[in-house]
Write an enzyme that holds these catalytic residues in place. Structure first.
Site, mmCIF file in Angstrom:
data_model
loop_
_atom_site.group_PDB
_atom_site.id
_atom_site.type_symbol
_atom_site.label_atom_id
_atom_site.label_comp_id
_atom_site.label_asym_id
_atom_site.label_seq_id
_atom_site.Cartn_x
_atom_site.Cartn_y
_atom_site.Cartn_z
ATOM 1 N N ARG A 92 1.207 -1.117 -0.423
ATOM 2 C CA ARG A 92 0.117 -0.167 0.344
ATOM 3 C C ARG A 92 1.478 1.425 0.142
ATOM 4 O O ARG A 92 0.539 1.953 -0.498
ATOM 5 C CB ARG A 92 -1.300 -0.250 1.793
ATOM 6 C CG ARG A 92 -2.154 1.404 1.376
ATOM 7 C CD ARG A 92 -1.986 2.290 1.501
ATOM 8 N NE ARG A 92 -1.415 2.479 3.512
ATOM 9 C CZ ARG A 92 -0.121 3.051 3.797
ATOM 10 N NH1 ARG A 92 0.205 3.977 3.038
ATOM 11 N NH2 ARG A 92 -0.054 2.707 5.064
ATOM 12 N N PRO A 136 17.347 13.728 8.023
ATOM 13 C CA PRO A 136 18.213 12.807 8.963
ATOM 14 C C PRO A 136 18.029 13.398 10.453
ATOM 15 O O PRO A 136 17.526 12.978 11.380
ATOM 16 C CB PRO A 136 19.976 12.755 8.338
ATOM 17 C CG PRO A 136 19.889 12.787 7.204
ATOM 18 C CD PRO A 136 18.482 13.427 6.797
ATOM 19 N N HIS A 138 15.339 16.019 11.017
ATOM 20 C CA HIS A 138 14.309 16.804 10.790
ATOM 21 C C HIS A 138 13.245 15.578 10.789
ATOM 22 O O HIS A 138 12.941 15.786 9.010
ATOM 23 C CB HIS A 138 14.617 18.329 10.258
ATOM 24 C CG HIS A 138 15.881 18.661 10.668
ATOM 25 N ND1 HIS A 138 15.044 19.955 12.024
ATOM 26 C CD2 HIS A 138 16.799 19.172 9.691
ATOM 27 C CE1 HIS A 138 16.730 20.318 11.374
ATOM 28 N NE2 HIS A 138 17.460 20.338 10.447
ATOM 29 N N LEU A 241 -0.082 15.225 2.815
ATOM 30 C CA LEU A 241 0.427 14.348 3.874
ATOM 31 C C LEU A 241 -1.391 14.436 4.012
ATOM 32 O O LEU A 241 -1.259 12.993 4.065
ATOM 33 C CB LEU A 241 1.769 15.068 5.194
ATOM 34 C CG LEU A 241 2.607 15.513 4.629
ATOM 35 C CD1 LEU A 241 3.625 15.324 5.663
ATOM 36 C CD2 LEU A 241 3.254 13.747 4.110
ATOM 37 N N GLU A 365 4.268 9.354 8.130
ATOM 38 C CA GLU A 365 2.582 10.663 7.823
ATOM 39 C C GLU A 365 2.162 10.781 9.075
ATOM 40 O O GLU A 365 0.876 11.639 9.044
ATOM 41 C CB GLU A 365 1.580 9.950 7.225
ATOM 42 C CG GLU A 365 1.824 8.712 6.353
ATOM 43 C CD GLU A 365 2.779 9.734 4.647
ATOM 44 O OE1 GLU A 365 1.252 10.762 4.833
ATOM 45 O OE2 GLU A 365 2.797 9.235 3.917
ATOM 46 N N THR A 367 3.063 11.421 13.359
ATOM 47 C CA THR A 367 3.303 10.002 14.985
ATOM 48 C C THR A 367 2.259 9.844 14.880
ATOM 49 O O THR A 367 1.664 11.040 15.375
ATOM 50 C CB THR A 367 4.380 10.196 15.692
ATOM 51 O OG1 THR A 367 4.237 11.383 16.066
ATOM 52 C CG2 THR A 367 5.582 10.376 15.073
#
Ligand code: FAD
Length: 386
Positions: A92, A136, A138, A241, A365, A367
Site C-alpha cells: 500500500r 536525518p 528533521h 500528507l 505521515e 506520528t
C-alpha cells in the site's frame, strides 16, 4: 468478511465502490498474497513490476483526474488502499507514495509542462516517484529542514539530504522540499540528475516489502522549470500528507480485517483442552472487542471518505482517523498474535508481519503524538507543538 461485518456496512457502499474493492482484492490475492511473505523475509519487493500491474488497473493517482489518472472518488481510492494494505502495508505504501504524495504534488502544484512530463508515465507505473520531506535531523518538525535551494542565474542549486524516503532506491523522480530565501519550495528532481544519489536503507524490521532510501543532494543543478510553481510554503507538502493520510485511515482497516479474518479461522479450527480456541470465553472477549474496534474504524474511514468526496474534509479530521485507525489496527494485530500462539510469530501467518509493518505506519505521515497535538490544537485553540 461477512461475520466481521457486524453492522452490515457493506450496503453503505455503492455498487461501483464494491466492484472496485473486489477487483483490487482479486488482484492482490493473485499478485501479492502468494509471494509477500517471501518478499518480507528477503527484504525485497518487485516494485516496478507491481507498479505496472497497479497502473494497468488505474490504481496509481487513482483519485486524480486527467493525465491518464482514473478520476475515482475518495471512497473508491480508500477502498483500494484498504485491500492493498490487507495484503501488506509496504505494498500500500508503494501506491500511496506514488499517487498521494509524488503524483498529487505535481498534479496540484506543478506547471502544465511538469504534469505532462511526469503524470501519464507515473499513472501507468512506467515512472516511479518518491516524496522527500523528512531529513536525518528533521522528522516531525519539517519547518526546520536543512536542505537548501539557492538561485544561480536562472538555475536552482539544491544541497542537503532526505532520509527514510519510500521508493527512493528505484525512483525516476523525487519531489524534494527545500528551503529557499522565500521559504519552503518544492522541486521535481529527476533522479539521474548529476549530484543526486540514493542509498537503500537496509535492516528494517518493519515494512520489509517496501523500498526505503536516503537521498543525498550534492550541489544538484536544476533548471528554473524544475520548481513546482504553485507550491508556496510548508502548507504545500502538508496538504500532500493529508491526501496520503486519508489512504492510511482506510489501509489500517484492511490490515486489521486481515488479522481478524486469519485469527477467526485459526481459533475456530485449532483445538486445545478438547475444544476450539474460539470456544473459550477469554478468546471470545478478545475477538468481540477487536471486531467492535474494526467496525468503528470502518465507520470512521467511510465517514471521512464521504466528507472528502463532498469537499469538506479538514486535515484535523484526517488526524482523528489516522490516530485512531492505525493505533487500533496495531492493537488488533498484537492481540491476534496472542490467539495464534507460537504460530503468531511465524511468517506462515500474516499477523506479526502486519504488526511489525504498523510500527512504521504509526510513525510515518505524522506520528501518533503529532496527530494528538493536531487534535489537541483543534480542541483547545492552543498549539502545543513547540
Ligand atoms: C518505513 C518508513 C518510510 C517512510 N517514508 C517516508 C517518505 O516517503 N517521505 C518522507 O518524507 N518521510 C518518510 N518517512 C519518515 C517519517 O515521516 C518520519 O519518520 C516521521 O515524520 C517521524 O520523524 P522522525 O522519525 O524523525 O521522529 P522524530 O520527529 O525525531 O520523533 C521521535 C519521537 O518524538 C515525538 N515527538 C516529536 N516532536 C514532538 C512534539 N512536539 N511533541 C511530542 N512528541 C514529539 C514523536 O512523536 C516520536 O514519538 C518514513 C518513515 C519510515 C519509518
Amino acid at each position: 468478511m461477512t461475520a466481521l461485518d457486524l453492522l452490515d456496512l457493506d450496503p453503505s457502499l455503492t455498487e461501483e465502490e464494491r466492484q472496485i474493492r473486489d477487483v483490487v482484492r482479486r488482484l492482490v490475492d493473485d499478485r501479492v498474497r502468494p509471494y509477500v511473505a517471501d518478499w518480507y523475509e528477503e527484504g525485497r519487493v518487485p516494485a516496478r513490476e507491481l507498479a505496472r500491474e497497479f497502473g494497468k488497473l488505474g490504481l496509481l493517482g487513482m483519485h486524480l483526474s486527467g493525465y491518464g489518472c482514473a478520476g475515482a472518488s475518495a471512497v473508491a481510492y480508500g477502498l483500494a488502499c484498504q485491500e492493498l494494505e490487507a495484503a501488506d502495508s509496504g505494498v500500500r505504501s508503494l501506491v500511496s507514495v506514488q499517487g498521494s504524495l509524488a503524483m498529487y504534488a505535481i498534479w496540484r502544484y506543478g506547471s502544465e509542462e511538469q504534469k505532462q512530463r511526469w503524470l501519464p508515465s507515473m499513472a501507468t507505473g512506467e515512472s516511479i516517484g518518491c516524496f522527500g520531506l523528512t531529513e536525518p535531523d528533521h522528522g516531525s518538525d519539517p519547518a526546520s529542514m536543512a536542505t537548501r535551494a539557492r538561485r544561480d542565474g536562472d538555475d536552482w542549486v539544491l544541497t542537503g539530504g532526505k532520509m527514510w524516503i519510500t521508493n527512493a532506491p528505484i525512483a525516476d523522480v523525487a519531489v524534494i522540499w527545500a528551503r529557499t530565501d522565500d521559504g519552503v519550495r518544492g522541486f521535481a528532481v529527476p533522479m539521474d540528475t548529476p549530484g543526486v544519489t540514493a542509498r537503500e536503507i537496509r535492516r528494517k524490521m518493519s515494512l520489509r516489502a517496501s523500498l526505503t532510501g536516503e537521498i543525498v543532494l550534492d550541489d544538484v543543478r536544476l533548471p528554473a522549470d524544475a520548481q513546482l510553481p504553485e507550491a508556496v510554503g510548508l502548507k504545500a507538502p502538508l496538504s500532500c500528507l493529508t491526501e496520503a493520510r486519508h489512504g492510511i485511515v482506510w489501509g489500517a482497516v484492511g490490515v486489521a480485517r486481515d488479522c481478524l479474518e486469519t485469527t477467526l479461522a485459526y481459533a475456530t479450527t485449532r483445538t486445545q483442552f478438547g475444544r476450539p480456541l474460539a470456544g473459550f470465553q477469554l478468546t471470545q472477549a478478545k475477538l468481540a472487542d477487536m471486531a467492535v474496534e474494526l467496525v468503528k474504524a470502518q465507520l470512521l474511514a467511510l465517514h471521512l471518505g464521504r466528507l472528502a468526496d463532498a469537499g469538506r474534509l479538514r486535515p484535523d479530521q484526517v488526524s482523528v482517523g489516522k490516530l485512531n485507525n492505525v493505533r487500533e489496527a496495531l492493537a488488533i494485530a498484537r492481540q491476534c498474535r496472542t490467539i495464534l500462539g507460537a504460530n503468531g510469530v511465524s511468517g506462515e501467518y500474516p499477523v506479526l508481519r502486519h504488526a511489525n509493518n504498523l510500527e512504521s505506519v504509526l510513525t510515518y505521515e505524522g506520528t501518533s503524538e503529532i496527530h494528538q497535538l493536531i487534535v489537541g490544537q483543534r480542541l483547545t485553540g492552543l498549539s502545543a507543538f513547540a
